[in-house]
Design an enzyme around this catalytic site. Structure first.
Site, mmCIF file in Angstrom:
data_model
loop_
_atom_site.group_PDB
_atom_site.id
_atom_site.type_symbol
_atom_site.label_atom_id
_atom_site.label_comp_id
_atom_site.label_asym_id
_atom_site.label_seq_id
_atom_site.Cartn_x
_atom_site.Cartn_y
_atom_site.Cartn_z
ATOM 1 N N ARG A 49 11.518 12.004 -13.160
ATOM 2 C CA ARG A 49 11.040 10.617 -13.003
ATOM 3 C C ARG A 49 11.282 10.149 -11.576
ATOM 4 N NH1 ARG A 49 14.390 6.847 -14.023
ATOM 5 N NH2 ARG A 49 15.205 7.687 -15.945
ATOM 6 N N TYR A 101 -10.820 -6.808 -11.706
ATOM 7 C CA TYR A 101 -10.926 -5.930 -12.881
ATOM 8 C C TYR A 101 -10.265 -6.610 -14.096
ATOM 9 C CZ TYR A 101 -9.752 -2.212 -16.095
ATOM 10 O OH TYR A 101 -9.603 -1.472 -17.244
ATOM 11 N N ASP A 173 -7.097 -3.377 -4.151
ATOM 12 C CA ASP A 173 -7.542 -2.334 -5.074
ATOM 13 C C ASP A 173 -8.740 -1.630 -4.423
ATOM 14 O OD1 ASP A 173 -8.858 -0.924 -7.121
ATOM 15 O OD2 ASP A 173 -8.176 -2.294 -8.671
ATOM 16 N N LYS A 198 -10.883 7.288 -11.431
ATOM 17 C CA LYS A 198 -12.270 7.141 -11.018
ATOM 18 C C LYS A 198 -12.626 8.191 -9.949
ATOM 19 C CE LYS A 198 -12.043 3.980 -14.002
ATOM 20 N NZ LYS A 198 -11.143 2.899 -13.847
#
Ligand code: PLP
Length: 381
Positions: A49, A101, A173, A198
């Site tokens: 992690r 978004y 973004d 994407k």
């Protein structure tokens, strides 16, 4: 290495081959933990992690491509965005672009508010509106340009200037354009966010998020949050994004060329009320866009008469998959009111121009001539 063009950097970066074996693909390191020879001095890795070599390769790659100091890989775009918002504290305020978004809208309006973090949505094509929305407790200005789904363009340098004057950070973004077409850190933005689901991965086969910090201080704060919140990207998925990145420039070039042709076709069609694509000279943000980006991108939206017209068109169209998401090798047609923006109340959505007749198209690698022929028959049927 920094002399290389972006296209070459996609392949010839610090992880071009594995120094241990010469392998030309980054090894996938599944280990969750790492043996320590001495508890007083840990090795480079201790627990996955906190740090993992496969994830680090992806984080280094995106940092280099965006021109930032450090990258971070998360389990999804929303995990990246939500972790970035944890940089805020109770009592802070954030200014957000109004056609953000839908998932980011939901995070800001229904989660951050519960932690005492307030927001104002503004039309970010209007710098005066942004200036007016800034309050003494504003800590972040959040941009998405071109925005989703109306492809509105924000003047990045204009917002950065306002943010600096008011002691705020800027987040952007960059999902729609990727660093291949737009590198906002070079324009002064502090933190870049991506849904790597994407274009960066590009094949509709991985869910991933990335963030890139402009400076070491912000990078250290975000690293602490990534490690605390723990929404890191798994190693198989890191590898898939790394593989996708290698072909980013050729995919973007081809898809963007197709998007421009399809946008011109739609703009001249009698059944289309509006086309939103920054590559069209008629787009109101065209000149600002081309000051800060090197292409119009591969996503466009278009408006038909009403929901019924959308229903008929989408039932007849054959090539694009009709789905949520964008940025893949196959073209994806989506219906923002019921898909990406379903989280937005109807009234808010309509106020923002995301009408019941709006469709969004992410152009893939098919021949644009075939798509245009397909659209033509769908309009006629
Ligand atoms: C512009 C933009 N930002 C963020 C996200 C969220 O990313 P993810 O679905 O990977 O969580 C999306 C997803 O559609 C998006 O289009």
């Amino acid at each position: 290495m920094s002399d290389y063009t972006f296209q070459t950097k996609l392949l010839h970066n610090s992880h071009k081959f594995d120094p241990a074996t010469g392998a030309v693909s980054v090894p996938i390191q599944h280990a969750s933990t790492f043996h320590q020879a001495d508890f007083d001095a840990f090795g480079q890795y201790d627990y996955s992690r906190s740090g993992n070599p496969t994830r680090e390769a992806l984080e280094a790659a995106i940092a280099e491509l965006e021109g930032g100091v450090r990258g971070f890989a998360f389990a999804s775009g929303m995990a990246a965005i939500s972790t970035a918002f944890l940089l805020l504290s109770k009592g802070d305020h954030v200014v957000v672009t109004e056609d953000v978004y839908g998932g980011t809208f939901r995070m800001v309006t229904s989660v951050l508010t519960r932690f005492g973090i307030d927001h104002t949505f503004v039309d970010m094509t209007d710098l005066e509106a942004v200036a007016e929305a800034i309050q003494p407790n504003t800590k972040v200005i959040y941009m998405e340009t071109p925005s989703n789904p109306l492809l509105k363009v924000t003047d990045i340098e204009g917002v950065v200037k306002l943010a600096k004057e008011n002691g705020c950070l800027t987040f952007l973004d960059n999902t729609f354009l990727t660093p291949y077409l737009q590198r906002p850190i070079e324009l002064g933005v502090d933190l870049i966010l991506h849904s790597a689901t994407k274009f960066l991965s590009g094949h509709s086969d991985v869910l991933a998020g990335l963030a890139v910090a402009k400076d070491e201080e912000l990078a250290a704060r975000l690293y602490a949050l990534q490690n605390s919140f723990g929404a890191v990207l798994g190693v198989q998925d890191c590898w898939l994004v790394l593989r996708g990145l290698k072909t980013l420039s050729v995919r973007m070039e081809q898809s963007q060329k197709g998007a421009a042709e399809i946008a011109h076709y739609l703009a001249s069609h009698s059944k289309v009320k509006n086309v939103y694509y920054p590559g069209l000279v008629s787009h109101p943000g065209h000149s600002v866009h081309f000051r800060q980006a090197s292409g119009g991108g591969a996503v466009l939206s278009f408006e038909l008469e009403d929901e019924e017209a959308v229903r008929r068109f989408s039932a007849n169209v054959k090539i694009p998959v009709f789905a949520v998401s964008l940025g893949a090798v196959e073209s994806i047609l989506s219906y923002p009111p019921k898909m990406s923006h379903a989280a937005m109340p109807d009234e808010e959505r309509n106020k923002r121009g995301i009408t019941d007749g709006l469709l969004r198209l992410s152009v893939g690698l098919e021949s644009p001539d075939d798509i245009i022929r397909d659209f033509e028959q769908a309009f006629e049927n």
